[in-house]
Design a protein around this motif. Structure first.
Motif, PDB file in Angstrom:
ATOM      1  N   PHE B 178       0.838  -1.279   0.022  1.00 46.34           N
ATOM      2  CA  PHE B 178       0.035   0.095  -0.162  1.00 46.34           C
ATOM      3  C   PHE B 178       0.775   1.319  -0.010  1.00 46.34           C
ATOM      4  O   PHE B 178       0.421   2.288  -0.692  1.00 46.34           O
ATOM      5  N   VAL B 179       1.970   1.204   0.723  1.00 45.90           N
ATOM      6  CA  VAL B 179       2.854   2.321   0.827  1.00 45.90           C
ATOM      7  C   VAL B 179       3.656   2.608  -0.727  1.00 45.90           C
ATOM      8  O   VAL B 179       3.491   3.810  -1.077  1.00 45.90           O
ATOM      9  N   LYS B 180       4.062   1.457  -0.990  1.00 45.99           N
ATOM     10  CA  LYS B 180       4.903   1.514  -2.294  1.00 45.99           C
ATOM     11  C   LYS B 180       3.606   1.992  -3.575  1.00 45.99           C
ATOM     12  O   LYS B 180       4.118   2.862  -4.332  1.00 45.99           O
ATOM     13  N   LYS B 181       2.618   1.691  -3.297  1.00 48.72           N
ATOM     14  CA  LYS B 181       1.486   2.055  -4.392  1.00 48.72           C
ATOM     15  C   LYS B 181       0.916   3.329  -4.102  1.00 48.72           C
ATOM     16  O   LYS B 181       0.033   3.808  -4.828  1.00 48.72           O
ATOM     17  N   ASN B 182       1.078   3.877  -3.000  1.00 52.91           N
ATOM     18  CA  ASN B 182       0.827   4.974  -2.443  1.00 52.91           C
ATOM     19  C   ASN B 182      -0.763   5.167  -2.224  1.00 52.91           C
ATOM     20  O   ASN B 182      -1.269   6.319  -2.884  1.00 52.91           O
ATOM     21  N   VAL B 183      -1.499   4.572  -1.523  1.00 55.78           N
ATOM     22  CA  VAL B 183      -2.964   4.622  -1.588  1.00 55.78           C
ATOM     23  C   VAL B 183      -3.216   5.926  -0.758  1.00 55.78           C
ATOM     24  O   VAL B 183      -2.223   6.442  -0.034  1.00 55.78           O
ATOM     25  N   ASP B 184      -4.633   6.263  -0.763  1.00 57.15           N
ATOM     26  CA  ASP B 184      -4.724   7.701  -0.022  1.00 57.15           C
ATOM     27  C   ASP B 184      -5.140   7.698   1.475  1.00 57.15           C
ATOM     28  O   ASP B 184      -4.890   8.520   2.206  1.00 57.15           O
ATOM     29  N   PHE B 185      -5.437   6.356   1.895  1.00 55.35           N
ATOM     30  CA  PHE B 185      -5.706   6.018   3.044  1.00 55.35           C
ATOM     31  C   PHE B 185      -5.982   4.657   3.387  1.00 55.35           C
ATOM     32  O   PHE B 185      -5.937   3.947   2.239  1.00 55.35           O
ATOM     33  N   LEU B 186      -6.018   4.383   4.683  1.00 56.42           N
ATOM     34  CA  LEU B 186      -5.892   2.816   5.292  1.00 56.42           C
ATOM     35  C   LEU B 186      -7.272   2.481   5.766  1.00 56.42           C
ATOM     36  O   LEU B 186      -7.770   3.239   6.643  1.00 56.42           O
ATOM     37  N   ILE B 187      -7.675   1.075   5.672  1.00 49.12           N
ATOM     38  CA  ILE B 187      -8.703   0.797   6.498  1.00 49.12           C
ATOM     39  C   ILE B 187      -8.523  -0.503   7.016  1.00 49.12           C
ATOM     40  O   ILE B 187      -8.172  -1.435   6.283  1.00 49.12           O
ATOM     41  N   ALA B 188      -8.576  -0.915   8.361  1.00 51.47           N
ATOM     42  CA  ALA B 188      -8.546  -2.225   9.084  1.00 51.47           C
ATOM     43  C   ALA B 188     -10.344  -2.587   9.176  1.00 51.47           C
ATOM     44  O   ALA B 188     -10.741  -1.949   9.974  1.00 51.47           O
ATOM     45  N   GLU B 189     -10.396  -3.633   8.333  1.00 47.53           N
ATOM     46  CA  GLU B 189     -11.942  -3.929   8.419  1.00 47.53           C
ATOM     47  C   GLU B 189     -12.121  -5.311   8.656  1.00 47.53           C
ATOM     48  O   GLU B 189     -11.177  -6.153   8.497  1.00 47.53           O
ATOM     49  N   TYR B 190     -13.287  -5.628   9.010  1.00 47.23           N
ATOM     50  CA  TYR B 190     -13.744  -7.063   9.197  1.00 47.23           C
ATOM     51  C   TYR B 190     -12.827  -7.826  10.251  1.00 47.23           C
ATOM     52  O   TYR B 190     -12.614  -8.925  10.182  1.00 47.23           O
ATOM     53  N   PHE B 191     -13.008  -7.061  11.321  1.00 52.49           N
ATOM     54  CA  PHE B 191     -12.375  -7.696  12.568  1.00 52.49           C
ATOM     55  C   PHE B 191     -13.624  -8.290  13.774  1.00 52.49           C
ATOM     56  O   PHE B 191     -14.432  -7.327  13.956  1.00 52.49           O
TER      57      PHE B 191
END
Lengths: 435, 435, 435, 435
Positions: B178-191
């Motif tokens: 994700f960092v390499k591909k420079n996403v705009d933000f992050l989601i931790a989901e489905y826990f």
């Protein structure tokens, strides 16, 4: 193998090796087959049916693409073929992967009189839409073992009491494109009046290509009360080699109707192949107009959607009834078609590419994390389950609208201008009174 | 305009002109806007939420692509991002057209420990799948006003009682992409366990990018019984700026749960934005495990699918509850997301591109051929309708399975080899006894 | 008057004064009428029907008394007439108060061959039971404007293939009691085979009393497939002056069947009066065997019980179909009969005594303490209501058992000894296999 | 014996001989027991409960007699005790035969302020009605092993905000009759506000007779929100030796509520016996007002009626929850009470007289003519069956009315004159708006 199927018990040794085969491998094999095949080597639709093969149809495009955002419910016209070809191509591909042997051109309601209806204008001409649809169907058909079928359907002209010549001219315009694009065979589908379907068949027959004809009727017959048996005999006499039903009713009702057609054809001393392309919605409560009359049409039909297991039952019932061209219409998604192909894998001798992402009777669940879901990886679990609606405030059946108007009624007349507020108010009042 | 909506009564003059605008025109306008915007000019997720804007999420990919033939129910892994990029791209595009402001990378269950589970092998590496998913999300996000969110989800390692370090290392591998591909933000989901979600948030926070965190829980809290309010407060303390729920429960239950989260966060003297991405299935009969425990999961859920009108109600309820990031999860199709965007058009000031093929509250039906269907082109018709299931032999609710096993139980342990016949038999017996 | 009814709008001035009349007053009036009437002054059944009057029947005794604890489900025999006369007398009285014009002797299944069946022994002889039943019916009939009807029904002898003479002798034994007790007319009811009903009519005709004959059949005809129209014509030819159906099907189905009977009689150039005594259970899912085949028979039929409003609809439908003898069978409670009498009050010119404890269309609710219940004191509230089952885990329809065995099958043979464990086990196995 | 029950497996040798015993024999034995017993030899209610015995209550009279034509829905007053004693006596007898150990005097709503309500006038005085009810209960109680309980219930005076003294004086008037007629114990029942119930208990305690107190509440507590636990503790402190709930909710909800009461009493360091007399209607959809708020109340509740098998489950659940006084309320018919007695036969050591006309778990069906019905003579058949409603157009749950008005609201005030047309119209309008 926890989930038994006729296929698994009957299939030959080659198929037995399928287990570790990935989707990629299957695709590669398919590509090899295609490359190795001489141009034009595909068997035609009549060759297949004459040989007793099962032909899997595709599903309906207008409903599937409405959910994807490319078709407008109401006009139901297929301009997406020209406007958003990538979306139409993708849906074709999904049906192909699911096992379809036929790519129907997305030309439903693509007659000129229908494209300009009640204020709905088009960026593309009818010819452009029909041509784009043919190109897309051919492109994807060439990726697998599928034929291209050019389709015409009922016209506003007929409902508005135009002459036989006028109506036939409407079909002829679409047919010119199909001939130019050299489709493999032709389908006259979604007719509510057998008379109009006969006219369509007569026009399509002029090309020399095989012709299939399906009415959107149930056991009560067409909207003039002509019985399914008589309808079918008339269509065969008009020149159709394949007859049956599509749309408007669920699989149970549709298979029952095609059986009545078969009896009618045989009683008349005629011969034909049989075809069934029903809804993917349960409609035990329909009257002769089919799901159009259900109060849920077209935006609240969700609770009626068939499961994949319902589809396997349909495929088996249709096969047992002697129907060999087995497909779907409105409501069908690719996984519904895949279910038809999986049920009939023993008869066809192979599974579709898309089954690599499935597994017979839920066997893919063997890989689920939760143990109680792995415990569902078996046929008898899914066959016995009576799925709940999750809607305790809703009933299980509806009372259909029954306005009972048909060809010739003022409210059915074609008009180019949008429905006016006065016209709408009159309809709303009429509907509320009926409640 | 027969179908009234808050949007139509509140929208400004610019929007008033929408009537004759075609989808094509809207797309052209969007393209112009994109061209004119300087690179990186899109507002970030926190800028939008801080400004009080509504952010429309997308829908779940695994269920939608399972129906299209590209994901296998059971493992539910996202190899299609690498195997069939055209299918994943098309689904992204449909959600974008429907109004989504976020393209989540199709990286659900794309951790290495999950990709190789119970005999499910992959042609592509975890890194290849994660990278392909980022590229597809970015490609389509750039076609409109959408951000890319990189997502991680619960791991088999946690359920198998691996150490905190091991679990965090699993998240880190996806995050590197994700960092390499420079996403705009992050989601931790489905826990299902707030503890694992905290670990995920802690890892994601190391990047400095905005972090959202959603649990798949209902009002009873996580699988260890931690209440929604306490869960939310813990996630905010761990560093999440946006908290909420996704999957496992229907919109009614999910909005109720996020309300409880909001109360918990506020009671703890903290601040956050709120997010809701529920199922598109009615689940009034669920226990704390959500729809996994329903006997219909995952292959007979059809009768529970929400209509577009159910979705408009959800969007309004969520908005009224102070939730501003409003999206969906399993079961959502593009038309469901469009319904969210249509309901919140007054607040957002515009309709999505896909609404050109719809019309508020069924107004497209004004163009239908049958007069009694034109009579349904109005809001009060669809709002009052209680849709029938067409299944008179089925109930309206189910008794959920309630095995009640969670982290640490032997049946939940990760294993690379396929589930054996003996293992399956034991599960089938256990399930049958429970009936 | 919030609750409108045809009666209220059409009734004459005398009836208009009913408002303040109490039940006591009505009873006094009835007593005066009875005292003033000369002995034997009651109009006979044919006089009433010939004059076009509505005759209200009573309800079924075996189901009502089973719920009260005096009849055993299984044998369904009427020994309570001798064993617990107070319970039988009370039920007669309740039907009389509800508006019944006929007191049927509680002699259902009171033939000697049926009284001693499969291990069920009796303290009283068949003659004692038949005599007690006649005395009770006469006692209560004399308290109001009701006639006494002696009834015979299908026999185990017929099912066991006994000769015509044997079967007729069985009827004759009951008939001897009816003649001795001087009942007003005779009913041959609850026959599944028209042939046996013809025999019964032939025996009853020998008395010179009026004879009614009802079959327990639906639109598919008797168990040998003889159509309702043909059945009815045969019964009229055998001598019945009144023909129709009783038991086995709900009012909708039964009225439909009697219509078919009427068409059959008229087509044959004959004349008759028509009679309908259906179940008080909704049975849209029945096959030709009626509610016996429903899996809920006889102990879980509760969710199917008709409301009083369903009964008003039935009374109107039956009247509109030309049926003038309108009563009920299994499931009917006194309030169901009262509903028939209330619906047909305009035609009859008066309300039954029991209506003093009711009020048309729920108008008694005007006196309820809670205001929202007073708000239900009106016809349109109750007519529109779709009552919920309160059973979200249950379906709305069932699949009937369809063993399809009839007269002559080994499992149907009469036997005096109790069903043995071996016999039961064989049946349980057969039933489980069918699931 | 195909239908197993705990009774059959646990009962002693004496009971084993029951097989061939007829109802007549049982009645003779009962008569002998009665004759041999010294006057006043019956054990009192507290003696029985202290000894751990099960006490079977009776069912509700107003609903049962409404269906039989002797009570008017709306006022729900018990004048039938004086007007139609034979009907009330018969119902008492049926409950006695079914196994009831308590004959409640039919004095529900027999307070003077309730008897003259909203235009409902009486031929008999309150005192006459109360006395007649006591005489009938005593007459039938003396025919078996039953006690007489004098009952008072909530008053319009309380809802109209009369003083504590006024309300207590109302109870006192009924109590004077109970003392004069020497009932065995007293019940304060059907209170929606614990405060009024406390007042009633305080009045009843002055007699020295045992006092039971039941509220018509569910898990949400009384109409002022006092929890079930707190309500119960307050009633015990006020002097009640037996506490619990009656009416308004189904068995599931009621047993749950009594469990909460038991916890409250125990938490308060108090002791009591527990009692449960629920509805015979399924009410999973109720709010705190119970079935009064359901749109089906009181005339369309039929689909919700519990089966006898539902009742056996209720009896077992109540017993397992520590409840020993187990009876019923509105909707109960004699066969429902018999089901309680049959389920608890192992604990009580005997079956009720009425079981001679039944047979455990449907074993009477062994004598049915049709073999597929004999195949239902077993427990597992009836326990597993999910009965269908036969109503495909109806939902499974309802949205309750929720006017939320209680004590002190203008619409709840007592008034002697009939509800006027203006008052009704205002209510109808309010109700329609709420839809």
């Amino acid at each position: 193998m926890p989930a038994e199927s006729p296929f698994q018990t009957q299939r030959d040794a080659a198929a037995e090796r399928r287990g570790p085969v990935t989707a990629a491998t299957i695709i590669i094999i398919i590509i090899i087959i295609i490359i190795m095949a001489p141009a034009g080597a595909k068997k035609g639709i009549l060759e297949r049916l004459d040989a007793g093969e099962v032909v899997i149809g595709d599903g309906g495009f207008v409903f599937a693409l409405e959910k994807r955002g490319y078709v407008k419910a109401g006009p139901w016209t297929p301009e997406a073929a020209a406007e958003h070809p990538e979306a139409v191509r993708q849906l074709h591909r999904e049906f192909l992967r699911a096992g379809s042997n036929v790519m129907q051109t997305f030309t439903f309601y693509a007659s000129d009189d229908k494209l300009e209806n009640r204020g709905h204008t088009q960026t593309f001409t009818g010819q452009q839409i029909n041509e784009a649809a043919c190109d897309l169907a051919r492109e994807v058909a060439d990726e697998g073992d599928a034929l291209v079928a050019g389709g015409v359907s009922q016209t506003p002209s007929y409902l508005s009491c135009k002459s036989q010549d006028d109506v036939k001219a409407t079909f002829k315009k679409q047919l010119d494109v199909f001939v130019k694009k050299n489709v493999d065979f032709l389908i006259a589908e979604y007719f509510e009046h057998v008379e109009e379907a006969e006219w369509a068949v007569q026009v399509l027959k002029t090309t020399g290509k095989p012709v299939a004809a399906t009415l959107c009727i149930g056991p009560e017959g067409d909207l003039n009360g002509v019985s399914p048996g008589d309808c079918a005999a008339r269509l065969v006499k008009a020149g159709a080699q394949i007859v049956g039903v599509n749309c408007h009713f669920d699989p149970d009702t549709s298979v029952k109707t095609v059986k009545m057609m078969k009896e009618g054809v045989e009683k008349a001393g005629l011969k034909a192949h049989y075809m069934c392309q029903p809804l993917a919605y349960h409609t035990p409560d329909c009257n002769c107009q089919g799901f159009i009359d259900l109060p849920e049409f077209p935006f609240s039909l969700e609770p009626r959607i068939l499961t994949r297991w319902d589809m396997q039952k349909y495929a088996r019932d249709a096969y047992d009834a002697g129907i060999r061209y087995i497909g779907g219409c409105c409501g069908f998604e690719p996984y519904h078609v895949r279910a038809l192909a999986e049920e009939l894998a023993p008869e066809r001798g192979f599974l579709p590419a898309g089954s690599d992402k499935h597994g017979n009777w839920g066997s893919g669940l063997e890989m689920h994390t939760k143990p109680w879901v792995r415990a569902r990886a078996r046929r008898d679990y899914w066959e016995k389950l009576k799925p709940a609606s999750g809607r305790p405030l809703c009933p299980s059946m509806s009372m259909p609208d029954s306005w009972g108007v048909t060809k010739g009624h003022a409210d059915l007349m074609q008009q180019k201008e949008a429905t006016s507020q006065e016209q709408l108010k009159a309809l709303f009042d009429k509907a509320n009174k009926g409640q």
